[in-house]
Design a protein around this motif. Sequence first.
Motif, PDB file in Angstrom:
ATOM      1  N   GLY A  73      86.798 -22.436  62.075  1.00 37.60           N
ATOM      2  CA  GLY A  73      87.275 -22.733  61.231  1.00 37.60           C
ATOM      3  C   GLY A  73      86.338 -22.887  59.653  1.00 37.60           C
ATOM      4  N   SER A  95      86.514 -21.797  53.839  1.00 43.06           N
ATOM      5  CA  SER A  95      87.476 -23.158  55.383  1.00 43.06           C
ATOM      6  C   SER A  95      88.830 -21.931  55.465  1.00 43.06           C
ATOM      7  N   GLY A  96      88.242 -22.534  56.685  1.00 46.00           N
ATOM      8  CA  GLY A  96      89.651 -22.319  57.901  1.00 46.00           C
ATOM      9  C   GLY A  96      89.485 -20.941  58.176  1.00 46.00           C
TER      10      GLY A  96
END
Length: 363
Positions: A73, A95-96
């Motif tokens: 994440g 992000s991600g």
Amino acid sequence: MALGLCGAAVTAALATPSAQAGPAGTAGEAGQTGRTGHRGGEPAWALIATGTEARFRGLAAVGRDAAWVAGSGGTVLRTTDGGRHWRDVSPADGSGLEFRDVEAFDRKRAVALAIGEGEASRVFRTADGGVTWTESFRNADARAFYDCLTFFDSRHGLAMSDPVDGRFRILSTSDGGRSWRVLPDAGMPAAQPGEAGFAASGQCLVSAGGRDVWLATGGAASARVLHSGDRGLTWTQAASPIPAGDPARGVFGLAFRDRTHGIAVGGDYRADQASPDAASVTGDGGRSWRGSAAPPPSYRSGVAWLPHSRTTALAVGPTGTDVTRDGGRTWRTVDTGSYDTVDCAPDGGCWASGEKGRVARLG
């Protein structure tokens, strides 16, 4: 003498029960520490709350009080007070992403690797404790998949990708991770069909000293450890007795206490599959490997030598932690908690991290 006392103190911590640590939290939010399952009077890791469910496969131990963890994440955390508080220092534009490795030079400077196909593989660098990050590399080749990185010193480092055009690809920096270039592959042995690295613990590429580096492989007919003595320009290869022959099997983690003595751990990461020969050792810099006489009982993904010890090391995996006191020849399970990776700092501070935000400190 101070170094010897430090190593002795950490070794003693493995032999006697440790006190449970005090409160911990994230960015000032209090949590509680605990101890994972332990056996035979040996200490368990002191489990520290991080306030997140991220899986931390990337870990850099700076000292007893300071560590960095990087995981799923796009999450990166840092502590400077022994884990009592964690600061979320995740890159704003990460992000991600799946962070699988982080290398820290101190409390302020660190380099983190995100893994994945094509542009998912990226490198970020910070010099202010994670307040700001700079993306210093983004993979533009859809065939490349970066797994691990390592540094020889605060300027020179390497990252490795699964094979491209039949050879492992090596990325190099000479300015502390500010810029990177792909090294020529003429000195890299050909990859076996199906061979790759495992981005499981940030330890599929490790270094010792100023020029030596080792690369762990699996997924092919045999598991190998490749070695370079010139910072990644030319490589030799040696077979490891850790079983391969399947995409889920091979060498997952390496640790070298000097240019000569190393330990490899791995096996089959599938929970329903046995890993009877999960560790091997070398005494000649990786030219040859021999299986541990009494290996860990199951798959292990991370391994670390205790600082200033010639014989003691820790191995971790989803089913527990094992200790060796004879340089990797025999292992004994001392904790049954789940961890993916382990790292120790020169001052004797040892840390472990893994799934569901798990971070722990030894002693």
